[in-house]
Design an enzyme around this catalytic site. Structure first.
Site, PDB file in Angstrom:
ATOM      1  N   HIS A 167     -29.438  10.823  82.113  1.00 17.08           N
ATOM      2  CA  HIS A 167     -30.051  10.673  80.802  1.00 17.08           C
ATOM      3  C   HIS A 167     -29.002  10.111  79.849  1.00 17.08           C
ATOM      4  O   HIS A 167     -27.845  10.518  79.883  1.00 17.08           O
ATOM      5  CB  HIS A 167     -30.518  12.042  80.293  1.00 17.08           C
ATOM      6  CG  HIS A 167     -31.143  11.977  78.939  1.00 17.08           C
ATOM      7  ND1 HIS A 167     -32.447  11.575  78.747  1.00 17.08           N
ATOM      8  CD2 HIS A 167     -30.631  12.225  77.708  1.00 17.08           C
ATOM      9  CE1 HIS A 167     -32.718  11.595  77.449  1.00 17.08           C
ATOM     10  NE2 HIS A 167     -31.627  11.990  76.802  1.00 17.08           N
TER      11      HIS A 167
ATOM     12  N   ASP B 160     -41.090  20.615  72.737  1.00 17.92           N
ATOM     13  CA  ASP B 160     -40.031  19.700  72.280  1.00 17.92           C
ATOM     14  C   ASP B 160     -40.665  18.471  71.633  1.00 17.92           C
ATOM     15  O   ASP B 160     -40.202  17.992  70.599  1.00 17.92           O
ATOM     16  CB  ASP B 160     -39.124  19.277  73.438  1.00 17.92           C
ATOM     17  CG  ASP B 160     -38.212  18.151  73.002  1.00 17.92           C
ATOM     18  OD1 ASP B 160     -37.398  18.387  72.092  1.00 17.92           O
ATOM     19  OD2 ASP B 160     -38.346  17.017  73.500  1.00 17.92           O
TER      20      ASP B 160
ATOM     21  N   ARG C 166     -38.836  16.960  63.492  1.00 17.62           N
ATOM     22  CA  ARG C 166     -37.415  16.746  63.144  1.00 17.62           C
ATOM     23  C   ARG C 166     -37.183  15.319  62.679  1.00 17.62           C
ATOM     24  O   ARG C 166     -36.385  15.067  61.777  1.00 17.62           O
ATOM     25  CB  ARG C 166     -36.537  17.049  64.369  1.00 17.62           C
ATOM     26  CG  ARG C 166     -36.467  18.533  64.695  1.00 17.62           C
ATOM     27  CD  ARG C 166     -35.848  18.759  66.069  1.00 17.62           C
ATOM     28  NE  ARG C 166     -34.540  18.170  66.183  1.00 17.62           N
ATOM     29  CZ  ARG C 166     -34.009  17.716  67.324  1.00 17.62           C
ATOM     30  NH1 ARG C 166     -34.670  17.792  68.448  1.00 17.62           N
ATOM     31  NH2 ARG C 166     -32.798  17.190  67.333  1.00 17.62           N
TER      32      ARG C 166
ATOM     33  N   SER D 114     -33.313  20.152  73.088  1.00 17.31           N
ATOM     34  CA  SER D 114     -34.381  19.163  73.225  1.00 17.31           C
ATOM     35  C   SER D 114     -34.205  18.354  74.517  1.00 17.31           C
ATOM     36  O   SER D 114     -35.113  18.249  75.340  1.00 17.31           O
ATOM     37  CB  SER D 114     -34.346  18.240  71.999  1.00 17.31           C
ATOM     38  OG  SER D 114     -35.059  17.065  72.219  1.00 17.31           O
TER      39      SER D 114
ATOM     40  N   LYS E 176     -36.327  18.930  78.538  1.00 14.30           N
ATOM     41  CA  LYS E 176     -37.041  17.872  79.281  1.00 14.30           C
ATOM     42  C   LYS E 176     -36.389  17.628  80.640  1.00 14.30           C
ATOM     43  O   LYS E 176     -37.073  17.435  81.638  1.00 14.30           O
ATOM     44  CB  LYS E 176     -37.042  16.572  78.468  1.00 14.30           C
ATOM     45  CG  LYS E 176     -37.943  16.655  77.244  1.00 14.30           C
ATOM     46  CD  LYS E 176     -37.944  15.354  76.459  1.00 14.30           C
ATOM     47  CE  LYS E 176     -36.651  15.104  75.739  1.00 14.30           C
ATOM     48  NZ  LYS E 176     -36.685  14.919  74.317  1.00 14.30           N
TER      49      LYS E 176
HETATM   50  N1  URA Z   1     -33.059  12.737  72.241  1.00 13.90           N
HETATM   51  C1  URA Z   1     -33.866  13.800  72.471  1.00 13.90           C
HETATM   52  O1  URA Z   1     -34.621  13.829  73.431  1.00 13.90           O
HETATM   53  N2  URA Z   1     -33.809  14.822  71.610  1.00 13.90           N
HETATM   54  C2  URA Z   1     -32.991  14.854  70.555  1.00 13.90           C
HETATM   55  O2  URA Z   1     -32.986  15.823  69.836  1.00 13.90           O
HETATM   56  C3  URA Z   1     -32.170  13.741  70.309  1.00 13.90           C
HETATM   57  C4  URA Z   1     -32.216  12.691  71.189  1.00 13.90           C
END
Ligand code: URA
Length: 433
Positions: free
Chosen positions: A82, A161, A168, A183, A187
């Site tokens: 990621h 999320d 957010r 967050s 995932k």
């Molecule tokens: N990417 C995400 O998935 N979440 C965040 O809070 C910031 C970047």
């Protein structure tokens, strides 16, 4: 329990219990906690932070808000990566076929581009009718058969999320280490891989502006991974300068093919190989030196490029683009951006180039905007190169000529020149195992 008391507690910088965090997340999901209350709590977290245990509990609450993908049938071979997002970041397109060619299993969910950052799904959709929405059964079957499948983020994974991130985004509460760490990790944990490599970008084209905050984010995510029995490594890399020479969608696929063919730009190759090597090291249980050697062989033998073709065919894409990559540079209109003065390029602002590419049609302002897959920028010169006034710095691609002037004026504001050669900017700033 009352959400008012939980907000008040965090406002006074006190740690929240697991029950309070669960109450907040489940309440926000069933609408018994209102947006304005969730915003107030998020802002209090941004200002006063969360300790390790709270961050783990928040991750857990978001993870449990949806389903999880079970990759246990692949054992230790399932790996994921990621990136925290950047400009010109096409590393998934390079890394996934390399590690799949070495026997690892990449069952990956990726995002679309928004604002000045790109997304892997948009890049993949440059390849004809390639499908990025597969049923879970087809997704897992493809991973089993060829070792790699990349699809869009499933609605069912970590929905809390998704809902909180949207809030957010509009309440200036994205930039908080515990919120970003929980967050991303909710995932990634829901996606099921045993080993995860995180590429944390720092610089003006990234959420994290400096190395120190990048290291704090890395440590927070490694601790979460450990808490859930996953292996996590973090590579922290520079995002002051766009990654590689291409920014857009099809132009980035073109560049990824160059790297898999043993060519391409040095910095992009460096980061892609480092990410692949960390995935191989964790997934196959070999040391870094052996992993580097395997990754190198996957490229030089041509196996990684063959794997990319298999991958594209499996998802219904058109392999002619891999066989003849120049077809990816077929935008209706092209233009050139030239140097405004003679000198070394001493700044090439990643965020500015990302915005310039978006203005050509390669990105979205709103989630619902349609993009032009062929639009984008190829930098013919980059940071540290010497240019004469009038020399071409970038080739611009778009289906609409009227986009070129706006793009050029953003590029002018994103570049600086100096008479002295600027010092080299390191790309990989740290690796945290
Ligand atoms: N990417 C995400 O998935 N979440 C965040 O809070 C910031 C970047």
């Amino acid at each position: 329990m009352r959400i008012y008391d939980i907000i008040d507690k965090k406002r006074h910088s006190l740690p929240l219990t697991k029950e309070e965090i669960d109450f907040f997340v489940s309440g926000y999901m069933n609408d018994s906690v209102a947006d304005y209350q969730a915003s107030a709590l998020l802002m209090a977290i941004c200002i006063n932070g969360m300790n390790e245990e709270e961050t783990l509990n928040l991750t857990n609450a978001m993870l449990r808000s949806g389903s999880e993908i079970d990759l246990s049938c692949f054992g230790d071979l399932s790996v994921d990566k990621h990136s925290t997002g950047g400009v010109g970041d096409k590393t998934t397109l390079i890394v996934a076929p390399i590690v799949a060619a070495l026997g690892l299993k990449v069952a990956k969910m990726s995002g679309r581009g928004l604002g000045f950052t790109g997304g892997t799904i948009d890049k993949l959709e440059s390849l004809g009718k390639l499908s990025t929405t597969l049923s879970q059964a087809k997704f897992l079957n493809q991973v089993d058969r060829i070792g790699v499948c990349v699809i869009g983020q499933s609605e069912g994974l970590a929905p809390a999320d998704k809902k909180l991130y949207a809030l957010r985004d509009v309440t200036a509460t994205v930039e908080s280490i515990p919120l970003i760490a929980s967050s991303i990790m909710s995932k990634k944990l829901a996606s099921g891989a045993k080993s995860i490599v995180l590429d944390i970008k720092v610089g003006n084209g990234a959420f994290m502006k400096d190395l120190e905050s990048g290291i704090s984010l890395a440590n927070a995510m490694i601790k979460i991974g450990r808490g859930f029995g996953r292996n996590v490594r973090c590579v922290i890399s520079n995002m002051n300068i766009p990654l590689g020479y291409a920014v857009g969608n099809s132009v980035e696929v073109y560049e990824a093919i160059q790297i898999l063919s043993g060519r391409g730009e040095k910095r992009l190759r460096e980061i892609a190989l480092a990410l692949a090597s960390n995935m191989v090291s964790m997934g196959l249980g070999v040391d870094t030196q052996k992993a580097n050697q395997l990754v190198d062989e996957a490229i030089t033998s041509g196996r990684a490029l063959i794997k990319l073709k298999e991958w594209v065919i499996a998802q219904g894409g058109d392999v002619k683009y891999i066989n003849t990559p120049e077809l990816l540079l077929r935008a209706k209109h092209k233009d050139e951006y030239v140097a405004k003065e003679s000198g070394y390029i001493s700044k090439i602002d990643a965020k500015g180039v990302g915005i310039a590419s978006m203005l050509l049609g390669a990105g979205r302002v709103k989630k619902t905007d349609k993009i032009d897959h062929l639009a984008g920028i190829i930098l013919e010169k980059s940071y540290g190169d010497y240019v004469e006034k009038g020399q071409v710095i970038a080739t611009l691609y778009s289906k609409d000529k009227s986009f070129f002037p706006g793009c050029k004026s953003i590029l002018t504001n994103s570049l600086s020149y100096s008479q002295e050669k600027p010092r080299e900017e390191a790309l990989i700033l740290d690796t945290i195992l």
